[in-house]
Design a protein around this motif. Structure first.
Motif, mmCIF file in Angstrom:
data_model
loop_
_atom_site.group_PDB
_atom_site.id
_atom_site.type_symbol
_atom_site.label_atom_id
_atom_site.label_comp_id
_atom_site.label_asym_id
_atom_site.label_seq_id
_atom_site.Cartn_x
_atom_site.Cartn_y
_atom_site.Cartn_z
ATOM 1 N N LEU A 163 6.044 10.711 -8.591
ATOM 2 C CA LEU A 163 6.186 11.493 -7.362
ATOM 3 C C LEU A 163 5.761 12.942 -7.565
ATOM 4 N N SER A 164 6.157 13.538 -8.680
ATOM 5 C CA SER A 164 5.825 14.942 -8.906
ATOM 6 C C SER A 164 4.371 15.132 -9.340
ATOM 7 N N SER A 165 3.663 14.053 -9.677
ATOM 8 C CA SER A 165 2.256 14.171 -10.091
ATOM 9 C C SER A 165 1.333 14.523 -8.926
ATOM 10 N N ASN A 166 1.780 14.312 -7.697
ATOM 11 C CA ASN A 166 0.962 14.617 -6.528
ATOM 12 C C ASN A 166 1.871 15.041 -5.376
ATOM 13 N N PRO A 167 2.270 16.307 -5.359
ATOM 14 C CA PRO A 167 3.203 16.748 -4.314
ATOM 15 C C PRO A 167 2.612 16.738 -2.904
ATOM 16 N N GLN A 168 1.303 16.564 -2.771
ATOM 17 C CA GLN A 168 0.661 16.532 -1.452
ATOM 18 C C GLN A 168 0.393 15.090 -0.987
ATOM 19 N N ARG A 169 1.089 14.142 -1.581
ATOM 20 C CA ARG A 169 0.879 12.721 -1.292
ATOM 21 C C ARG A 169 1.062 12.429 0.208
ATOM 22 N N ASP A 170 0.221 11.543 0.725
ATOM 23 C CA ASP A 170 0.312 11.107 2.116
ATOM 24 C C ASP A 170 1.185 9.851 2.160
ATOM 25 N N TYR A 171 2.288 9.928 2.860
ATOM 26 C CA TYR A 171 3.228 8.810 2.948
ATOM 27 C C TYR A 171 3.036 7.972 4.213
ATOM 28 N N SER A 172 2.005 8.267 4.984
ATOM 29 C CA SER A 172 1.866 7.608 6.285
ATOM 30 C C SER A 172 1.213 6.230 6.220
ATOM 31 N N GLY A 173 0.594 5.883 5.122
ATOM 32 C CA GLY A 173 -0.151 4.629 5.049
ATOM 33 C C GLY A 173 0.652 3.438 4.567
ATOM 34 N N ASN A 174 -0.044 2.324 4.473
ATOM 35 C CA ASN A 174 0.524 1.081 3.974
ATOM 36 C C ASN A 174 0.112 0.857 2.533
ATOM 37 N N LEU A 175 0.947 0.144 1.818
ATOM 38 C CA LEU A 175 0.609 -0.318 0.483
ATOM 39 C C LEU A 175 0.143 -1.764 0.609
ATOM 40 N N HIS A 176 -1.039 -2.052 0.102
ATOM 41 C CA HIS A 176 -1.569 -3.407 0.064
ATOM 42 C C HIS A 176 -1.376 -3.914 -1.355
ATOM 43 N N TYR A 177 -0.806 -5.093 -1.486
ATOM 44 C CA TYR A 177 -0.531 -5.629 -2.814
ATOM 45 C C TYR A 177 -0.510 -7.155 -2.746
ATOM 46 N N THR A 178 -0.361 -7.753 -3.906
ATOM 47 C CA THR A 178 -0.238 -9.206 -3.998
ATOM 48 C C THR A 178 1.157 -9.518 -4.508
ATOM 49 N N ARG A 179 1.839 -10.420 -3.859
ATOM 50 C CA ARG A 179 3.176 -10.834 -4.295
ATOM 51 C C ARG A 179 3.072 -11.609 -5.606
ATOM 52 N N ALA A 180 4.193 -11.783 -6.264
ATOM 53 C CA ALA A 180 4.218 -12.541 -7.519
ATOM 54 C C ALA A 180 3.718 -13.969 -7.311
ATOM 55 N N THR A 181 3.838 -14.475 -6.088
ATOM 56 C CA THR A 181 3.379 -15.829 -5.772
ATOM 57 C C THR A 181 1.868 -15.899 -5.571
ATOM 58 N N GLY A 182 1.219 -14.735 -5.488
ATOM 59 C CA GLY A 182 -0.221 -14.685 -5.243
ATOM 60 C C GLY A 182 -0.591 -14.401 -3.803
ATOM 61 N N ALA A 183 0.387 -14.395 -2.905
ATOM 62 C CA ALA A 183 0.119 -14.150 -1.490
ATOM 63 C C ALA A 183 -0.128 -12.655 -1.242
ATOM 64 N N PRO A 184 -1.125 -12.336 -0.417
ATOM 65 C CA PRO A 184 -1.354 -10.927 -0.088
ATOM 66 C C PRO A 184 -0.236 -10.392 0.808
ATOM 67 N N ALA A 185 0.027 -9.108 0.682
ATOM 68 C CA ALA A 185 1.079 -8.477 1.485
ATOM 69 C C ALA A 185 0.735 -7.016 1.715
ATOM 70 N N GLU A 186 1.361 -6.450 2.710
ATOM 71 C CA GLU A 186 1.263 -5.010 2.941
ATOM 72 C C GLU A 186 2.546 -4.548 3.610
ATOM 73 N N ALA A 187 2.887 -3.293 3.329
ATOM 74 C CA ALA A 187 4.094 -2.695 3.904
ATOM 75 C C ALA A 187 3.914 -1.190 3.902
ATOM 76 N N LEU A 233 4.238 2.481 2.929
ATOM 77 C CA LEU A 233 4.584 3.073 1.633
ATOM 78 C C LEU A 233 6.003 3.619 1.630
ATOM 79 N N THR A 234 6.441 4.230 2.709
ATOM 80 C CA THR A 234 7.808 4.764 2.753
ATOM 81 C C THR A 234 8.840 3.648 2.632
ATOM 82 N N ALA A 235 8.574 2.509 3.266
ATOM 83 C CA ALA A 235 9.505 1.378 3.163
ATOM 84 C C ALA A 235 9.521 0.822 1.748
ATOM 85 N N VAL A 236 8.363 0.769 1.113
ATOM 86 C CA VAL A 236 8.293 0.255 -0.253
ATOM 87 C C VAL A 236 9.064 1.175 -1.197
ATOM 88 N N LEU A 237 8.847 2.471 -1.090
ATOM 89 C CA LEU A 237 9.578 3.409 -1.950
ATOM 90 C C LEU A 237 11.076 3.342 -1.678
#
Length: 171
Positions: free
Chosen positions: A97-121, A123-127
């Motif tokens: 968090l402190s490595s980029n104090p100007q971080r944009d929190y408005s977007g989504n995180l795109h990732y793959t679940r442990a099962t292999g299924a794609p997901a997005e949420a 970023l604020t909800a993920v954190l």
């Protein structure tokens, strides 16, 4: 504003993890590994799950990598090594968090679940989930400790906030 909020949660996370691990260090090996009817059975199993969660989410958020690891994976069999790994994992959030104090929190995180299924949420909800997940499992562990007759530390966020404020006033 979001930056300061998440930095506070990250610092609380480090503090609460350390306090819980300090208490756990004092319990017997038998009680540490006893099936306490937690979702991940024992304190040891729950701590390993917490480490799996830390690694899943940190790799997704900070590195853009999704790990393929079951939620009940035993990453560390030795309790001292597991405690050290959890301590290090909790500290990485504040560093990230402190490595980029100007971080944009408005977007989504795109990732793959442990099962292999794609997901997005969001970023604020993920954190928020990262820190809430750890709080949830610390609560399970403190309930197990209490049921076994051990004392438990006060881990509520407000205790950390008051202690932090008092430390700042005493400088």
């Amino acid at each position: 504003m979001m930056q300061a909020y998440f930095e506070s949660l990250a610092r609380y996370h480090v503090w609460a993890t350390a306090k819980l691990l300090e208490q756990i260090a004092a319990i017997s090996e038998e009680d540490y590994r006893r099936d306490c009817r937690l979702f991940f059975h024992s304190i040891h199993g729950t701590l390993n799950h917490m480490l799996v969660g830390e690694r899943h989410w940190h790799s997704r958020i900070a590195e853009g990598i999704s790990l393929k690891m079951a939620l009940d994976t035993e990453l560390e069999s030795r309790r001292d090594v597991l405690a050290s790994a959890l301590t290090d994992a909790s500290r990485r959030w504040d560093q990230w968090l402190s490595s980029n104090p100007q971080r944009d929190y408005s977007g989504n995180l795109h990732y793959t679940r442990a099962t292999g299924a794609p997901a997005e949420a969001p970023l604020t909800a993920v954190l928020g989930h990262v820190f809430n997940h750890a709080t949830h499992h610390r609560g399970q562990i403190t309930a197990a400790l209490t049921a076994m007759g051990y004392a438990c530390p006060e881990l509520d966020f407000i205790y950390w906030a008051v202690a932090k404020q008092q430390a700042e006033m005493n400088k």
